[in-house]
Design a protein around this motif. Structure first.
Motif, mmCIF file in Angstrom:
data_model
loop_
_atom_site.group_PDB
_atom_site.id
_atom_site.type_symbol
_atom_site.label_atom_id
_atom_site.label_comp_id
_atom_site.label_asym_id
_atom_site.label_seq_id
_atom_site.Cartn_x
_atom_site.Cartn_y
_atom_site.Cartn_z
ATOM 1 N N ARG A 44 0.816 -1.222 0.000
ATOM 2 C CA ARG A 44 0.000 0.000 0.000
ATOM 3 C C ARG A 44 0.849 1.270 0.000
ATOM 4 N N ALA A 45 2.101 1.165 0.412
ATOM 5 C CA ALA A 45 2.996 2.330 0.441
ATOM 6 C C ALA A 45 3.674 2.586 -0.914
ATOM 7 N N THR A 46 3.386 1.757 -1.902
ATOM 8 C CA THR A 46 4.016 1.895 -3.220
ATOM 9 C C THR A 46 3.368 3.029 -4.002
ATOM 10 N N ARG A 47 4.190 3.773 -4.721
ATOM 11 C CA ARG A 47 3.665 4.868 -5.549
ATOM 12 C C ARG A 47 2.883 4.287 -6.729
ATOM 13 N N ASP A 48 1.832 4.962 -7.133
ATOM 14 C CA ASP A 48 0.942 4.454 -8.176
ATOM 15 C C ASP A 48 1.545 4.469 -9.575
ATOM 16 N N SER A 49 2.684 5.120 -9.764
ATOM 17 C CA SER A 49 3.340 5.083 -11.071
ATOM 18 C C SER A 49 3.937 3.702 -11.346
ATOM 19 N N VAL A 50 4.040 2.859 -10.315
ATOM 20 C CA VAL A 50 4.490 1.478 -10.469
ATOM 21 C C VAL A 50 3.267 0.655 -10.869
ATOM 22 N N HIS A 51 3.327 0.017 -12.037
ATOM 23 C CA HIS A 51 2.164 -0.729 -12.518
ATOM 24 C C HIS A 51 2.198 -2.215 -12.190
ATOM 25 N N THR A 52 3.385 -2.803 -12.111
ATOM 26 C CA THR A 52 3.475 -4.234 -11.803
ATOM 27 C C THR A 52 4.519 -4.453 -10.710
ATOM 28 N N ILE A 53 4.062 -5.081 -9.624
ATOM 29 C CA ILE A 53 4.947 -5.400 -8.496
ATOM 30 C C ILE A 53 5.112 -6.909 -8.428
ATOM 31 N N LEU A 54 6.349 -7.353 -8.292
ATOM 32 C CA LEU A 54 6.656 -8.748 -7.998
ATOM 33 C C LEU A 54 7.130 -8.803 -6.555
ATOM 34 N N LEU A 55 6.425 -9.555 -5.723
ATOM 35 C CA LEU A 55 6.800 -9.744 -4.326
ATOM 36 C C LEU A 55 7.281 -11.182 -4.162
ATOM 37 N N VAL A 56 8.570 -11.351 -3.827
ATOM 38 C CA VAL A 56 9.165 -12.677 -3.660
ATOM 39 C C VAL A 56 9.343 -12.909 -2.167
ATOM 40 N N GLY A 57 8.642 -13.928 -1.655
ATOM 41 C CA GLY A 57 8.678 -14.131 -0.218
ATOM 42 C C GLY A 57 8.421 -15.566 0.199
ATOM 43 N N HIS A 58 7.734 -15.700 1.334
ATOM 44 C CA HIS A 58 7.661 -16.962 2.065
ATOM 45 C C HIS A 58 6.232 -17.318 2.472
ATOM 46 N N ASN A 59 6.066 -18.604 2.814
ATOM 47 C CA ASN A 59 4.888 -19.052 3.555
ATOM 48 C C ASN A 59 5.133 -18.689 5.014
ATOM 49 N N PRO A 60 4.147 -18.433 5.806
ATOM 50 C CA PRO A 60 2.722 -18.439 5.515
ATOM 51 C C PRO A 60 2.166 -17.073 5.098
ATOM 52 N N GLY A 61 3.013 -16.048 5.061
ATOM 53 C CA GLY A 61 2.531 -14.696 4.759
ATOM 54 C C GLY A 61 1.953 -14.530 3.368
ATOM 55 N N LEU A 62 2.640 -15.063 2.339
ATOM 56 C CA LEU A 62 2.148 -14.898 0.963
ATOM 57 C C LEU A 62 0.773 -15.528 0.740
ATOM 58 N N PRO A 63 0.561 -16.804 1.109
ATOM 59 C CA PRO A 63 -0.772 -17.361 0.864
ATOM 60 C C PRO A 63 -1.859 -16.674 1.684
ATOM 61 N N ALA A 64 -1.535 -16.242 2.880
ATOM 62 C CA ALA A 64 -2.534 -15.529 3.692
ATOM 63 C C ALA A 64 -2.900 -14.201 3.030
ATOM 64 N N LEU A 65 -1.908 -13.503 2.479
ATOM 65 C CA LEU A 65 -2.190 -12.260 1.760
ATOM 66 C C LEU A 65 -3.033 -12.552 0.523
ATOM 67 N N ALA A 66 -2.686 -13.601 -0.220
ATOM 68 C CA ALA A 66 -3.455 -13.958 -1.420
ATOM 69 C C ALA A 66 -4.908 -14.273 -1.063
ATOM 70 N N ARG A 67 -5.123 -15.015 0.008
ATOM 71 C CA ARG A 67 -6.502 -15.327 0.436
ATOM 72 C C ARG A 67 -7.249 -14.054 0.818
ATOM 73 N N TYR A 68 -6.581 -13.149 1.509
ATOM 74 C CA TYR A 68 -7.220 -11.888 1.889
ATOM 75 C C TYR A 68 -7.618 -11.084 0.651
ATOM 76 N N LEU A 69 -6.703 -10.980 -0.314
ATOM 77 C CA LEU A 69 -6.986 -10.181 -1.502
ATOM 78 C C LEU A 69 -8.086 -10.794 -2.350
ATOM 79 N N ASN A 70 -8.109 -12.102 -2.458
ATOM 80 C CA ASN A 70 -9.051 -12.761 -3.340
ATOM 81 C C ASN A 70 -10.308 -13.231 -2.616
ATOM 82 N N GLY A 71 -10.115 -13.961 -1.543
ATOM 83 C CA GLY A 71 -11.221 -14.353 -0.697
ATOM 84 C C GLY A 71 -12.123 -15.474 -1.169
#
Length: 178
Positions: free
Chosen positions: A104-131
């Protein structure tokens, strides 16, 4: 004001070696390299991203060796692709709310973000965003890539894409496990 499409790519690191000597400490975990299979899968993931036209403007990467090596295996994205790369200590094993705050702190001029990370944070974020997607009910397997389309949210005639990131502004486009 017309909504502007942005894209979020959530990538779990590829297969890593176990910690040397069974050391379960933070330093040993941060130093875990990819296995030969992990390197191969990262290269394959990069090829599939290029074919799909998934080229990041910004890469946010955990400082763990396995995440940095996974990102390196994706390269090159193309001749003219020069994403900004940020290795951020706070992304190491980050909780979903921490990942969301960073996005959310990213400037809007950035159109595509790649976030490379770990379980369990990534899948929990994906579930939150998609639901709603059943594919997101479990943790991400190694080298899983979830791609989301993010649309700008209009507030007081200002279009906010990343600041308004949430389940009503993002939709799962693809979910790919190796």
């Amino acid at each position: 004001m017309k909504p502007v499409a942005h894209r979020l790519l959530l990538l779990r690191h590829a297969e890593a070696a176990p910690p040397e000597g069974g050391d379960l400490g933070r330093d040993a975990d941060l130093a875990r390299p990819l296995t030969a299979t992990g390197h191969q899968i990262a290269r394959q993931r990069g090829e599939s991203m290029r074919r799909a036209g998934l080229i990041p403007d910004l890469v946010l990467c955990s400082p763990a060796l396995r995440t940095r090596q996974t990102y390196a295996g994706l390269l090159p994205f193309g001749r003219n692709a020069r994403p900004e790369i940020r290795i951020e200590p706070t992304l190491y094993l980050a909780a979903p709310d921490e990942l969301l705050a960073r996005l959310r702190a990213t400037r809007d001029s950035v159109h595509t973000i790649l976030l490379v990370g770990h379980n369990p944070g990534l899948p929990a974020l994906a579930r939150y965003l998609n639901g709603v997607e059943a594919a997101l009910d479990s943790d991400f397997a190694l080298a899983t890539l979830a791609t989301f389309r993010v649309e700008a949210e209009e507030r007081e005639s200002i279009a906010l894409a990343w600041a308004g990131l949430g389940p009503k502004t993002s939709w799962l486009e693809s979910f790919s496990q190796s």
